[in-house]
Design a protein around this motif. Structure first.
Motif, PDB file in Angstrom:
ATOM      1  N   SER A 165      10.974  -8.077  -4.615  1.00 16.53           N
ATOM      2  CA  SER A 165      10.479  -9.044  -3.631  1.00 16.53           C
ATOM      3  C   SER A 165       8.971  -9.237  -3.799  1.00 16.53           C
ATOM      4  N   GLU A 166       8.367  -8.336  -4.538  1.00 16.61           N
ATOM      5  CA  GLU A 166       6.921  -8.417  -4.747  1.00 16.61           C
ATOM      6  C   GLU A 166       6.546  -9.424  -5.834  1.00 16.61           C
ATOM      7  N   TYR A 167       7.537 -10.165  -6.351  1.00 18.44           N
ATOM      8  CA  TYR A 167       7.198 -11.177  -7.362  1.00 18.44           C
ATOM      9  C   TYR A 167       6.216 -12.193  -6.800  1.00 18.44           C
TER      10      TYR A 167
ATOM     11  N   ASN B  86      -3.114  -0.502   2.673  1.00 26.57           N
ATOM     12  CA  ASN B  86      -1.933   0.289   3.049  1.00 26.57           C
ATOM     13  C   ASN B  86      -0.779   0.164   2.056  1.00 26.57           C
ATOM     14  N   HIS B  87      -1.103  -0.222   0.800  1.00 29.08           N
ATOM     15  CA  HIS B  87      -0.025  -0.519  -0.130  1.00 29.08           C
ATOM     16  C   HIS B  87      -0.318  -0.048  -1.560  1.00 29.08           C
ATOM     17  N   GLY B  88      -1.172  -0.740  -2.300  1.00 28.80           N
ATOM     18  CA  GLY B  88      -1.377  -0.385  -3.705  1.00 28.80           C
ATOM     19  C   GLY B  88      -2.434  -1.256  -4.345  1.00 28.80           C
TER      20      GLY B  88
ATOM     21  N   GLU C 154       8.139   2.261  -6.537  1.00 27.53           N
ATOM     22  CA  GLU C 154       6.866   1.576  -6.293  1.00 27.53           C
ATOM     23  C   GLU C 154       6.299   1.013  -7.587  1.00 27.53           C
ATOM     24  N   GLY C 155       5.879  -0.246  -7.496  1.00 23.11           N
ATOM     25  CA  GLY C 155       5.194  -0.873  -8.619  1.00 23.11           C
ATOM     26  C   GLY C 155       6.118  -1.736  -9.455  1.00 23.11           C
ATOM     27  N   ASN C 156       5.561  -2.802 -10.008  1.00 18.39           N
ATOM     28  CA  ASN C 156       6.309  -3.695 -10.884  1.00 18.39           C
ATOM     29  C   ASN C 156       5.333  -4.457 -11.764  1.00 18.39           C
TER      30      ASN C 156
ATOM     31  N   VAL D 206       0.052  -6.449 -13.393  1.00 22.42           N
ATOM     32  CA  VAL D 206       0.544  -5.108 -13.087  1.00 22.42           C
ATOM     33  C   VAL D 206       0.324  -4.869 -11.607  1.00 22.42           C
ATOM     34  N   HIS D 207       1.407  -4.584 -10.900  1.00 21.85           N
ATOM     35  CA  HIS D 207       1.268  -4.137  -9.512  1.00 21.85           C
ATOM     36  C   HIS D 207       1.633  -2.663  -9.524  1.00 21.85           C
ATOM     37  N   ALA D 208       0.642  -1.826  -9.223  1.00 19.89           N
ATOM     38  CA  ALA D 208       0.843  -0.388  -9.346  1.00 19.89           C
ATOM     39  C   ALA D 208       0.483   0.315  -8.051  1.00 19.89           C
ATOM     40  N   HIS D 209       0.869   1.573  -7.978  1.00  9.78           N
ATOM     41  CA  HIS D 209       0.483   2.405  -6.850  1.00  9.78           C
ATOM     42  C   HIS D 209      -0.293   3.585  -7.422  1.00  9.78           C
ATOM     43  N   ALA D 210      -1.265   3.265  -8.258  1.00  9.09           N
ATOM     44  CA  ALA D 210      -2.095   4.276  -8.910  1.00  9.09           C
ATOM     45  C   ALA D 210      -2.759   5.144  -7.834  1.00  9.09           C
TER      46      ALA D 210
HETATM   47 ZN   LIG Z   1       4.163  -2.354  -3.994  1.00 15.11          ZN
END
Ligand SMILES: [Zn+2]
Length: 216
Positions: free
Chosen positions: A73-75, A155-157, A26-28, A92-96
């Motif tokens: 795929s989250e680019y 429901n994601h981040g 998770e996260g990118n 920053v895509h995170a799942h903090a």
């Molecule tokens: Zn994500």
């Protein structure tokens, strides 16, 4: 290809993973080289601590032109955020956990008990659900990021943007820390909010505070 950008991505991906704000699945994070029109992004499904420069995916538009691993795929999230904010280059895509807990409840964050929150965020909106792996993951991001550096994805981040990676990561860390303390505070006693007047005055007295942190 820019080695320094790859190094920077690896460095911050490790910092985020060490804090549990991203994990192998998770996260990118990404940095856009606006001159070359190239997006450097962490590959999907890779433990960030084990990342090497050759693994970092380089995207030019829809095409991956570099990196031994497939881009996430989250680019699409990253591209939408960067389109909305020509003043920013890092996403920053995170799942903090403390922030993502709100996303799981589809709740925006509007607390009034934290001066940090008032100075840097004001509010953190939660966008409606968009399915990962489809274009809908980026629905609403462009619009929301024009006004906010940090948003929640239902429901994601969460997604955070900054002029540099240091800016974006700092903002995310501060928000996560505030929400962690907020949960602890609720167990200590009754939360004491600033009055509407105090809240407004806080913003008025420190008008440049947010942009200095975001753009330094
Ligand atoms: Zn994500």
């Amino acid at each position: 290809m820019d080695h320094n950008l790859k190094k920077e991505i690896i460095q911050y991906a490790k910092i985020l993973e060490a804090q549990g704000l991203v994990n192998p699945l998770e996260g990118n994070i990404s940095i856009l080289d606006r001159t070359a029109g190239e997006l450097y992004i962490t590959p999907s499904g890779t433990r960030k601590t084990l990342l090497t420069e050759d693994m970092i995916a380089v995207m030019k538009g829809e095409q991956q032109i570099g990196g031994t691993r497939k881009r996430s795929s989250e680019y699409l999230l990253h591209e939408a955020a960067l389109r909305a904010r020509p003043d920013c280059n890092a996403v920053v895509h995170a799942h903090a956990p403390y922030l993502t807990a709100y996303a799981y409840c589809n709740k925006s964050i509007n607390i009034r008990c934290s001066t940090t929150f008032g100075l840097f965020f004001g509010d953190i909106p939660c966008l409606p659900y968009g399915e990962p792996g489809t274009v809908h993951i980026a629905d609403g991001i462009e619009e929301a990021m024009k006004e906010h550096e940090l948003i929640l994805l239902a429901n994601h981040g969460c997604v955070c943007i900054g002029k540099t990676m240091e800016n974006a990561v700092s903002i995310l860390e501060a928000a996560e820390a505030v929400m962690k303390i907020y949960q602890m505070a609720k167990t200590v006693g009754e939360i004491s909010d600033l009055s509407p007047e105090q809240w407004e005055q806080l913003g008025n007295n420190h008008p440049g505070r947010k942009s200095t942190v975001l753009h330094r």
